[in-house]
Each structure stands twice: as C-alpha cells, then as structure tokens.
Scaffold this motif. Structure first.
Motif, PDB file in Angstrom:
ATOM      1  N   LYS A 173     -34.977  17.866  10.539  1.00 13.30           N
ATOM      2  CA  LYS A 173     -33.748  18.043   9.771  1.00 13.30           C
ATOM      3  C   LYS A 173     -33.853  19.253   8.850  1.00 13.30           C
ATOM      4  O   LYS A 173     -32.910  20.036   8.721  1.00 13.30           O
ATOM      5  CB  LYS A 173     -33.445  16.774   8.974  1.00 13.30           C
ATOM      6  CG  LYS A 173     -32.185  16.825   8.118  1.00 13.30           C
ATOM      7  CD  LYS A 173     -31.943  15.472   7.461  1.00 13.30           C
ATOM      8  CE  LYS A 173     -30.673  15.491   6.602  1.00 13.30           C
ATOM      9  NZ  LYS A 173     -30.885  16.257   5.356  1.00 13.30           N
ATOM     10  N   ARG A 174     -34.999  19.417   8.205  1.00 13.99           N
ATOM     11  CA  ARG A 174     -35.180  20.517   7.265  1.00 13.99           C
ATOM     12  C   ARG A 174     -35.049  21.869   7.973  1.00 13.99           C
ATOM     13  O   ARG A 174     -34.367  22.778   7.487  1.00 13.99           O
ATOM     14  CB  ARG A 174     -36.541  20.411   6.586  1.00 13.99           C
ATOM     15  CG  ARG A 174     -36.812  21.493   5.559  1.00 13.99           C
ATOM     16  CD  ARG A 174     -38.160  21.281   4.888  1.00 13.99           C
ATOM     17  NE  ARG A 174     -38.143  20.102   4.034  1.00 13.99           N
ATOM     18  CZ  ARG A 174     -38.722  18.954   4.326  1.00 13.99           C
ATOM     19  NH1 ARG A 174     -39.324  18.808   5.487  1.00 13.99           N
ATOM     20  NH2 ARG A 174     -38.682  17.937   3.498  1.00 13.99           N
ATOM     21  N   ILE A 175     -35.685  22.019   9.120  1.00 11.97           N
ATOM     22  CA  ILE A 175     -35.608  23.287   9.851  1.00 11.97           C
ATOM     23  C   ILE A 175     -34.202  23.501  10.396  1.00 11.97           C
ATOM     24  O   ILE A 175     -33.678  24.625  10.369  1.00 11.97           O
ATOM     25  CB  ILE A 175     -36.652  23.318  10.984  1.00 11.97           C
ATOM     26  CG1 ILE A 175     -38.058  23.347  10.390  1.00 11.97           C
ATOM     27  CG2 ILE A 175     -36.440  24.529  11.890  1.00 11.97           C
ATOM     28  CD1 ILE A 175     -39.171  23.279  11.410  1.00 11.97           C
ATOM     29  N   ALA A 176     -33.567  22.438  10.880  1.00 12.60           N
ATOM     30  CA  ALA A 176     -32.193  22.558  11.372  1.00 12.60           C
ATOM     31  C   ALA A 176     -31.270  23.068  10.274  1.00 12.60           C
ATOM     32  O   ALA A 176     -30.427  23.955  10.501  1.00 12.60           O
ATOM     33  CB  ALA A 176     -31.704  21.214  11.903  1.00 12.60           C
ATOM     34  N   GLU A 177     -31.406  22.527   9.082  1.00 13.78           N
ATOM     35  CA  GLU A 177     -30.575  22.976   7.958  1.00 13.78           C
ATOM     36  C   GLU A 177     -30.861  24.434   7.613  1.00 13.78           C
ATOM     37  O   GLU A 177     -29.931  25.201   7.316  1.00 13.78           O
ATOM     38  CB  GLU A 177     -30.820  22.079   6.750  1.00 13.78           C
ATOM     39  CG  GLU A 177     -30.261  20.678   6.922  1.00 13.78           C
ATOM     40  CD  GLU A 177     -30.643  19.743   5.795  1.00 13.78           C
ATOM     41  OE1 GLU A 177     -29.963  18.718   5.614  1.00 13.78           O
ATOM     42  OE2 GLU A 177     -31.639  20.033   5.083  1.00 13.78           O
ATOM     43  N   ASP A 178     -32.132  24.831   7.667  1.00 12.16           N
ATOM     44  CA  ASP A 178     -32.483  26.234   7.389  1.00 12.16           C
ATOM     45  C   ASP A 178     -31.866  27.154   8.438  1.00 12.16           C
ATOM     46  O   ASP A 178     -31.372  28.251   8.107  1.00 12.16           O
ATOM     47  CB  ASP A 178     -33.997  26.406   7.372  1.00 12.16           C
ATOM     48  CG  ASP A 178     -34.647  25.817   6.129  1.00 12.16           C
ATOM     49  OD1 ASP A 178     -33.915  25.516   5.163  1.00 12.16           O
ATOM     50  OD2 ASP A 178     -35.883  25.642   6.130  1.00 12.16           O
ATOM     51  N   LEU A 179     -31.904  26.749   9.695  1.00  9.59           N
ATOM     52  CA  LEU A 179     -31.312  27.561  10.764  1.00  9.59           C
ATOM     53  C   LEU A 179     -29.821  27.758  10.539  1.00  9.59           C
ATOM     54  O   LEU A 179     -29.289  28.854  10.732  1.00  9.59           O
ATOM     55  CB  LEU A 179     -31.559  26.899  12.117  1.00  9.59           C
ATOM     56  CG  LEU A 179     -32.996  26.965  12.658  1.00  9.59           C
ATOM     57  CD1 LEU A 179     -33.129  26.082  13.888  1.00  9.59           C
ATOM     58  CD2 LEU A 179     -33.367  28.399  12.996  1.00  9.59           C
ATOM     59  N   LEU A 180     -29.142  26.707  10.156  1.00  6.43           N
ATOM     60  CA  LEU A 180     -27.704  26.776   9.952  1.00  6.43           C
ATOM     61  C   LEU A 180     -27.351  27.557   8.688  1.00  6.43           C
ATOM     62  O   LEU A 180     -26.365  28.306   8.653  1.00  6.43           O
ATOM     63  CB  LEU A 180     -27.126  25.373   9.877  1.00  6.43           C
ATOM     64  CG  LEU A 180     -27.198  24.573  11.188  1.00  6.43           C
ATOM     65  CD1 LEU A 180     -26.858  23.111  10.939  1.00  6.43           C
ATOM     66  CD2 LEU A 180     -26.277  25.169  12.249  1.00  6.43           C
ATOM     67  N   GLU A 181     -28.160  27.426   7.640  1.00  2.31           N
ATOM     68  CA  GLU A 181     -27.885  28.120   6.385  1.00  2.31           C
ATOM     69  C   GLU A 181     -28.079  29.624   6.513  1.00  2.31           C
ATOM     70  O   GLU A 181     -27.395  30.405   5.841  1.00  2.31           O
ATOM     71  CB  GLU A 181     -28.793  27.581   5.280  1.00  2.31           C
ATOM     72  CG  GLU A 181     -28.409  26.204   4.771  1.00  2.31           C
ATOM     73  CD  GLU A 181     -29.388  25.677   3.738  1.00  2.31           C
ATOM     74  OE1 GLU A 181     -30.297  26.447   3.362  1.00  2.31           O
ATOM     75  OE2 GLU A 181     -29.230  24.532   3.304  1.00  2.31           O
ATOM     76  N   THR A 182     -28.997  30.056   7.368  1.00  4.32           N
ATOM     77  CA  THR A 182     -29.294  31.483   7.496  1.00  4.32           C
ATOM     78  C   THR A 182     -28.565  32.141   8.649  1.00  4.32           C
ATOM     79  O   THR A 182     -28.807  33.302   8.951  1.00  4.32           O
ATOM     80  CB  THR A 182     -30.812  31.709   7.685  1.00  4.32           C
ATOM     81  OG1 THR A 182     -31.256  31.003   8.860  1.00  4.32           O
ATOM     82  CG2 THR A 182     -31.580  31.195   6.474  1.00  4.32           C
ATOM     83  N   ALA A 183     -27.670  31.419   9.315  1.00  2.00           N
ATOM     84  CA  ALA A 183     -26.903  32.003  10.420  1.00  2.00           C
ATOM     85  C   ALA A 183     -25.944  33.065   9.859  1.00  2.00           C
ATOM     86  O   ALA A 183     -25.503  32.971   8.706  1.00  2.00           O
ATOM     87  CB  ALA A 183     -26.128  30.910  11.136  1.00  2.00           C
ATOM     88  N   PRO A 184     -25.578  34.099  10.649  1.00  2.82           N
ATOM     89  CA  PRO A 184     -25.987  34.275  12.045  1.00  2.82           C
ATOM     90  C   PRO A 184     -27.396  34.838  12.171  1.00  2.82           C
ATOM     91  O   PRO A 184     -27.905  35.444  11.270  1.00  2.82           O
ATOM     92  CB  PRO A 184     -24.960  35.248  12.577  1.00  2.82           C
ATOM     93  CG  PRO A 184     -24.538  36.037  11.386  1.00  2.82           C
ATOM     94  CD  PRO A 184     -24.593  35.097  10.224  1.00  2.82           C
TER      95      PRO A 184
END
Length: 319
Positions: A308-319
């Motif tokens: 969950k933590r990495i998923a949130e980081d991926l979405l927060e730093t998109a694109p």
C-alpha cells in the motif's frame, strides 16, 4: 516436501481438525486431550513443514482501489496491492514478506502450459521463490536471465531459477557463465561457445518474466555483489540512474544508463526484457517506489505486486 510419518500423527490430526473440520483451538484441545498451547504448537509446526498453506484469494487485492488506480494510470494489465504491516512502519521486513508471499501465490496463476518464464535475481525474487506453492505447469521452461555472481544469503540467479523450476515442475535452464568477465574479448568468446549460445537463445525466447527493480544507492545489490563500486554508482545516479533490472541501470523513464561494465556482462539485455506477454514486477521494501515507476514507464512491467505504501508513492509522484 517429505511425507508425514507415524511420529507426526499429532501434528496431522491437529491440522486436519482445525483447517478441514473447522474446530477452534479449544475444541481441538478437548478432542485430543492436550493443552491449548500444544494445539498452537502443532498447528505452527504443520505450517512450518509446508503441510498446510493458507491461500488468500488474489481477487481481494486486485479489487483494491489503489490497484485499479495503478492499472488505469500506468496501463498495467493487472496489479495487487497488499496492506502494510501496521507494526512495520518503515515498510521493511514484515511488509516485504507480505508482498513476496502474495506474489508467490499469484505467479502460478499467471502461467500457462508451454510458457517460457525468465527469472531475475536478488533477495526479493529469492524470497518469493521460496514461497511459491508446488503447482506444476505442463511444458514450462524456467530460464535464468543473467549469468552467475556470488551473492549473500544464497540468492544468486541460479538459485532463484532452480527453486522456481522445482516448485512449478518446469525444465530449468541455467546460464552457466559468470555475469561479469574481465574484458570484452573474453566475454564475446564465451558467448560464442555453442552451449552458451544455446542458453542465450533460450533467455531471448522468454514470453514471460518475473523480476524486481533494484535501487541505485550505496547499499544496492549491484554494489554489494561487486558489479559496480559505491563510487561509480554515485556517478551513475548523477547521470540519472534510479533503478536496476538484471544488473543494468535505468533512468526515471526506464531508458538505459549505460555502465562501463555492461560490455563485459553476459545476460539478458534491456531490449529483450520489454514487450512480454506477462512481466510480473515484485516491488517491496524501502526506496522501491522510484525504481518500480521507472521499470513500469520503461515497458518492463505488465503485472505488479506491491505494498500500500509503495502504491501510494507511485500515485502521488505521477506522472
């Protein structure tokens, strides 16, 4: 896995009553005329020996809101997002174990008869391989993607490949060469050897892969295994390197950052890692969001298992 013996009867009985008949631990203790603490120990022993495997339905994680958002944003075929361990705030060992266990359960369902599965290396892949259930896939070939290199804790490339081949009932094709040679001429000569050329052709034919994308910090696997030095990895970071796939560096867009050592390496190329029918990235642990994003943007990933933590980081730093 060895067969249970007569001396294991108590473990087997406790496991059967708990997992098959649905009795709770107190009921089992009364039925078997033992203490509840003994029941707990018997159940733990049965799981440790691999006689019992608790299966989590991957559809639960696939339906997670974050998984759907990752697929929509990055064009992934599918993703599983695993909840972080609340007692593991830094996303270290416990959360890594959750991600690798989920990936291990999912991998056999992503394979079909006749597939050619290419296997990366490293601690994450080795930990996942240890947990893959015995689930034979007909006519499967499991192929080592890069040459051998000494690795701490036994997670060398050949170990990862051999373990997965055993669990999945596949033909194991190891790449019986060093990952890094002392000079390019020697590397080229070795690649021309018929047996090595045949193994390289096999890894180039993979239609599916399972991989991790490493970091480019001073403690990175490529540094600890001696592929690059701590000084040179700092230089490559300055040139934009953020991740490592099968010993090769990539930038934030998933494009190559060519290291000096590459013309002396034997293994899969970055071009050969793209465009697979299925490419499962197992992203777990601190600092893995940036490498995972680079791998996805570079076209190396179709399926993702992460926390969950990495998923949130991926979405927060998109694109």
């Amino acid at each position: 896995m060895r067969m249970a013996s007569r001396d294991d009867a108590l473990f087997v009985e406790a496991a059967w009553l708990y997992y098959h008949d649905g009795l709770n631990q107190t009921e089992i203790a009364e039925r078997m005329r033992i203490s509840r603490a003994s029941v707990v120990n018997y159940l733990n022993e049965a799981r440790t020996r691999g006689w019992v495997r608790v299966h989590l339905d991957s559809d639960v994680f696939r339906g997670h809101r974050l998984a759907a958002e990752l697929c929509a944003l990055f064009g992934l075929t599918d993703a599983l997002v695993v909840p972080d361990d609340p007692l593991d705030p830094e996303g270290a060992a416990a959360s890594v174990a959750r991600v690798t266990r989920t990936a291990a359960d999912w991998l056999p369902r992503l394979l079909e008869p006749g597939d050619r599965l290419g296997v990366s290396w490293g601690a994450t892949i080795y930990q996942m391989a240890q947990q893959v259930p015995n689930a034979p896939v007909p006519d499967l070939r499991v192929i080592q993607l890069l040459g051998s290199r000494p690795a701490a804790l036994g997670f060398a490339a050949e170990a990862c490949t051999a373990m997965l081949a055993q669990r999945l009932g596949g033909e194991c094709i190891n790449l019986h060469v060093p990952l890094v040679l002392s000079n390019k001429a020697l590397r080229d000569a070795l690649c021309d050897e018929p047996v090595v050329r045949e193994q390289l052709e096999a890894l180039a034919s993979c239609n599916k892969t399972v991989l991790a994308c490493g970091t480019c910090d001073a403690d990175a696997h490529v540094v600890r295994s001696g592929i690059v030095t701590s000084d040179s990895i700092s230089d490559y970071r300055a040139k934009g390197a953020v991740g490592v796939i099968c010993g090769r560096l990539i930038d934030v867009k998933g494009q190559p950052v060519v290291a000096e050592v590459e013309d002396r390496m034997i293994g899969v190329t970055l071009d050969q890692m793209r465009g697979k029918d299925m490419a499962l990235l197992v992203a777990a642990g601190p600092g893995r969001a940036a490498p995972a994003k680079a791998a996805i943007k570079g076209g190396f990933v179709t399926h993702l298992v992460t926390s969950k933590r990495i998923a949130e980081d991926l979405l927060e730093t998109a694109p």
